[in-house]
Design a protein around this motif. Sequence first.
Motif, mmCIF file in Angstrom:
data_model
loop_
_atom_site.group_PDB
_atom_site.id
_atom_site.type_symbol
_atom_site.label_atom_id
_atom_site.label_comp_id
_atom_site.label_asym_id
_atom_site.label_seq_id
_atom_site.Cartn_x
_atom_site.Cartn_y
_atom_site.Cartn_z
ATOM 1 N N ARG A 63 0.822 -1.217 0.000
ATOM 2 C CA ARG A 63 0.000 0.000 0.000
ATOM 3 C C ARG A 63 0.852 1.261 0.000
ATOM 4 O O ARG A 63 0.417 2.313 -0.468
ATOM 5 N N ASN A 64 2.056 1.157 0.534
ATOM 6 C CA ASN A 64 2.899 2.343 0.718
ATOM 7 C C ASN A 64 4.072 2.409 -0.254
ATOM 8 O O ASN A 64 4.985 3.215 -0.060
ATOM 9 N N THR A 65 4.060 1.566 -1.280
ATOM 10 C CA THR A 65 5.156 1.551 -2.251
ATOM 11 C C THR A 65 4.617 1.870 -3.631
ATOM 12 O O THR A 65 3.848 1.083 -4.198
ATOM 13 N N PRO A 66 4.989 3.020 -4.197
ATOM 14 C CA PRO A 66 4.530 3.337 -5.553
ATOM 15 C C PRO A 66 5.035 2.296 -6.555
ATOM 16 O O PRO A 66 6.171 1.830 -6.476
ATOM 17 N N ASP A 67 4.193 1.907 -7.458
ATOM 18 C CA ASP A 67 4.549 0.980 -8.526
ATOM 19 C C ASP A 67 5.068 -0.349 -8.002
ATOM 20 O O ASP A 67 5.960 -0.979 -8.599
ATOM 21 N N ALA A 68 4.526 -0.803 -6.872
ATOM 22 C CA ALA A 68 4.960 -2.084 -6.314
ATOM 23 C C ALA A 68 4.512 -3.229 -7.220
ATOM 24 O O ALA A 68 3.468 -3.158 -7.874
ATOM 25 N N ALA A 69 5.310 -4.287 -7.263
ATOM 26 C CA ALA A 69 4.904 -5.494 -7.988
ATOM 27 C C ALA A 69 3.623 -6.040 -7.366
ATOM 28 O O ALA A 69 3.341 -5.824 -6.187
ATOM 29 N N ASP A 70 2.839 -6.761 -8.155
ATOM 30 C CA ASP A 70 1.488 -7.115 -7.705
ATOM 31 C C ASP A 70 1.353 -8.550 -7.229
ATOM 32 O O ASP A 70 0.242 -9.040 -7.051
#
Length: 393
Positions: free
Chosen positions: A359-366
């Motif tokens: 939730r707090n990481t931009p462009d995090a892997a999904d």
Amino acid sequence: MTPSLAIKSARAVTAGYGPEGRPFGRLVPTDELVKEIHPKRPAKAPGDPAEDVRPSFVREKLGIGSVATTHHTDALTAQALAGGDAASSRTVFNPDIDAMTTRALQLALEDHGRPARPGALAGHIHLSWSSDDRQMFALAEARREVGWHTPGLTSLHLLSGCAGLIEALNYAQYLLHHTAARDDEDAVVFVTASNDLSAIAHTRGPSPAPDNEDLDQWLFPAIFGEGAGAMVIGHPDPRGGDWEVQDWAIEPVTEDWRVTMPPEQDTPHMVIRARGVGATYRTNIPRAAHRGLNALGQGTTFADLHRLCLHESNPRMLAEVATELGAPEATVHSISATVGTLACVSAFTLLEEALHSHRNTPDAADTVLCALIGDVAGSVAAGHITLRHQPAR
């Protein structure tokens, strides 16, 4: 496997750890925990006296500097140390564990964000290595306290350790797809877990030779911590925003039997063959991780994951396996060096961190992959869980 479940939220409370866990216990330094136990080194030559291993051996060898301990178990341990009463902690219940379980459920429901609708609760599954009638009443009280009390609710208790969450998913799927819950898009199943050592607190006191010279005898109370976890599992939301369970599977570990409950003991007693644990972990966790990776699709690598959640048997073995798999360091989270191994609660701490950091990481892997090993229904098993985050539509 077509996604049929979604993990709506996952939270954990660990004794003495973090703002949520501090009210319930403390982090006991490993050296303090083992100061009355004197494992022996083999004699260097025939006839030479055996030497005590330094109390810091566990910390140096296993990388565990402290162990999460509830106030209740801490007091029972002190009682055993002061009076040598091995029976002092039998048939006790741990109010700290009950309170931690309730708090973890509160936090999981806050993250889920839906108002209480008890009729949407399809069942409650609890994981722990021991049980009694009182515990099931305590879980009912926890549901009442968080506003989800449902008379006559289907409640299941799985006697399981570290890999129990995988088996719990099978039960959750049945409850959500083969009961009236299948027609309720808001239907959920609670899955909670606890690791409570109060019943064996006396083993943390002085033990007679040759027990205190045997690694297998003293390792168990020296590395396990106490905690509680909770998850809310439901149908995938067609509007997106969920962590859908893509795949899960579990297989028995048949090459060894590393945990025994000696029948001659008249107290709660477990022997974990320490060297067997290491060999079993190093063999089966990589296999489970690769099976989970294959389930995510051809071409997926460990570097493509948001988190690789490896069961926290101890931080040294975890780091070895992560390196062997070639997983980037940033994808593998661990707190076992601080809190010890938390048995079935480990999966909850790992998934809590994975969901929160996403939730707090931009462009995090999904994608998230869990590889777990441990006791499930009286046998050792290893398996995987794979999750994929679906963006809100």
